[in-house]
Motif scaffolding. Sequence first.
Motif, PDB file in Angstrom:
ATOM      1  N   HIS A  76     -44.308 -74.830 -11.259  1.00  0.00           N
ATOM      2  CA  HIS A  76     -45.625 -74.191 -11.325  1.00  0.00           C
ATOM      3  C   HIS A  76     -45.760 -73.214 -12.485  1.00  0.00           C
ATOM      4  N   GLU A  77     -44.773 -73.109 -13.317  1.00  0.00           N
ATOM      5  CA  GLU A  77     -44.851 -72.324 -14.540  1.00  0.00           C
ATOM      6  C   GLU A  77     -44.402 -73.140 -15.740  1.00  0.00           C
ATOM      7  N   CYS A  78     -43.419 -73.997 -15.516  1.00  0.00           N
ATOM      8  CA  CYS A  78     -42.830 -74.753 -16.608  1.00  0.00           C
ATOM      9  C   CYS A  78     -42.449 -76.147 -16.113  1.00  0.00           C
ATOM     10  N   LEU A  79     -42.734 -77.141 -16.928  1.00  0.00           N
ATOM     11  CA  LEU A  79     -42.205 -78.478 -16.676  1.00  0.00           C
ATOM     12  C   LEU A  79     -40.913 -78.575 -17.462  1.00  0.00           C
ATOM     13  N   HIS A  80     -39.815 -78.736 -16.754  1.00  0.00           N
ATOM     14  CA  HIS A  80     -38.501 -78.877 -17.384  1.00  0.00           C
ATOM     15  C   HIS A  80     -38.229 -80.373 -17.524  1.00  0.00           C
ATOM     16  N   VAL A  81     -38.030 -80.818 -18.738  1.00  0.00           N
ATOM     17  CA  VAL A  81     -37.687 -82.209 -19.027  1.00  0.00           C
ATOM     18  C   VAL A  81     -36.214 -82.214 -19.388  1.00  0.00           C
ATOM     19  N   THR A  82     -35.408 -82.833 -18.540  1.00  0.00           N
ATOM     20  CA  THR A  82     -33.961 -82.860 -18.753  1.00  0.00           C
ATOM     21  C   THR A  82     -33.513 -84.293 -18.973  1.00  0.00           C
ATOM     22  N   VAL A  83     -32.728 -84.502 -20.020  1.00  0.00           N
ATOM     23  CA  VAL A  83     -32.104 -85.799 -20.246  1.00  0.00           C
ATOM     24  C   VAL A  83     -30.600 -85.569 -20.259  1.00  0.00           C
ATOM     25  N   HIS A  84     -29.918 -86.265 -19.353  1.00  0.00           N
ATOM     26  CA  HIS A  84     -28.463 -86.165 -19.247  1.00  0.00           C
ATOM     27  C   HIS A  84     -27.838 -87.437 -19.782  1.00  0.00           C
ATOM     28  N   MET A 107     -35.761 -81.590 -34.399  1.00  0.00           N
ATOM     29  CA  MET A 107     -36.777 -80.786 -35.106  1.00  0.00           C
ATOM     30  C   MET A 107     -38.139 -80.981 -34.446  1.00  0.00           C
ATOM     31  N   LEU A 108     -38.434 -82.210 -34.041  1.00  0.00           N
ATOM     32  CA  LEU A 108     -39.699 -82.479 -33.348  1.00  0.00           C
ATOM     33  C   LEU A 108     -39.744 -81.777 -32.000  1.00  0.00           C
ATOM     34  N   VAL A 109     -38.657 -81.874 -31.251  1.00  0.00           N
ATOM     35  CA  VAL A 109     -38.600 -81.211 -29.944  1.00  0.00           C
ATOM     36  C   VAL A 109     -38.787 -79.708 -30.122  1.00  0.00           C
ATOM     37  N   ASP A 110     -38.126 -79.128 -31.105  1.00  0.00           N
ATOM     38  CA  ASP A 110     -38.247 -77.701 -31.363  1.00  0.00           C
ATOM     39  C   ASP A 110     -39.693 -77.328 -31.709  1.00  0.00           C
ATOM     40  N   GLN A 117     -32.944 -76.274 -24.861  1.00  0.00           N
ATOM     41  CA  GLN A 117     -31.542 -75.881 -24.908  1.00  0.00           C
ATOM     42  C   GLN A 117     -30.648 -77.059 -24.548  1.00  0.00           C
ATOM     43  N   VAL A 118     -29.387 -76.900 -24.857  1.00  0.00           N
ATOM     44  CA  VAL A 118     -28.381 -77.908 -24.519  1.00  0.00           C
ATOM     45  C   VAL A 118     -27.356 -77.229 -23.628  1.00  0.00           C
ATOM     46  N   ARG A 119     -26.988 -77.897 -22.552  1.00  0.00           N
ATOM     47  CA  ARG A 119     -25.975 -77.366 -21.645  1.00  0.00           C
ATOM     48  C   ARG A 119     -24.855 -78.393 -21.472  1.00  0.00           C
ATOM     49  N   PRO A 120     -23.633 -78.003 -21.832  1.00  0.00           N
ATOM     50  CA  PRO A 120     -22.520 -78.909 -21.529  1.00  0.00           C
ATOM     51  C   PRO A 120     -22.294 -78.928 -20.021  1.00  0.00           C
ATOM     52  N   CYS A 121     -21.859 -80.044 -19.508  1.00  0.00           N
ATOM     53  CA  CYS A 121     -21.495 -80.121 -18.095  1.00  0.00           C
ATOM     54  C   CYS A 121     -20.227 -80.962 -17.974  1.00  0.00           C
ATOM     55  N   SER A 122     -19.686 -81.004 -16.784  1.00  0.00           N
ATOM     56  CA  SER A 122     -18.374 -81.644 -16.614  1.00  0.00           C
ATOM     57  C   SER A 122     -18.373 -83.120 -16.993  1.00  0.00           C
ATOM     58  N   LYS A 123     -19.507 -83.770 -16.922  1.00  0.00           N
ATOM     59  CA  LYS A 123     -19.569 -85.194 -17.257  1.00  0.00           C
ATOM     60  C   LYS A 123     -20.630 -85.457 -18.315  1.00  0.00           C
ATOM     61  N   GLY A 124     -20.547 -84.727 -19.429  1.00  0.00           N
ATOM     62  CA  GLY A 124     -21.486 -84.955 -20.515  1.00  0.00           C
ATOM     63  C   GLY A 124     -22.274 -83.711 -20.856  1.00  0.00           C
ATOM     64  N   LYS A 125     -23.577 -83.907 -21.014  1.00  0.00           N
ATOM     65  CA  LYS A 125     -24.438 -82.787 -21.386  1.00  0.00           C
ATOM     66  C   LYS A 125     -25.848 -83.018 -20.873  1.00  0.00           C
TER      67      LYS A 125
END
Length: 140
Positions: A76-84, A107-110, A117-125
Amino acid sequence: MEEQVSLTAVGWARSLPTSSGVKAARDWTREHLRSLHWYTTAPDVVDAVLLTVSELVTNAHVHAGDDAQLILTWDHECLHVTVHDPDPDLPEPREPSDSALGGRGLMLVDAVADDWQVRPCSKGKDVIACFQPPAAHSAR
């Protein structure tokens, strides 16, 4: 005594095999944006979200060489689009050459996302972009 605030969010997730193509990701995202009524209230944000989905899913398929997971979360404030994707190498924006066909995705996304942002995780990012529709046009 601090008041506790409850957060209400809605989300959708989909696995995107490399064989499905980016169009499937855009079409799926488009349907969920319709449920938020953004086509009439925030069409520019819809275009920015669809461009970002195209870029991030393409990057996952090309650079990770594997399936991607697309997650949309609306709080309700932000749509978070995450691609893992399973590749642990984090993407970095780069200066594309004039003759290069690629190298402009981040550059386009920015340029179109309110934040990313980018977040590393245990099985990728996870690569996460946030989109805020104009306050007067927020989805309810």
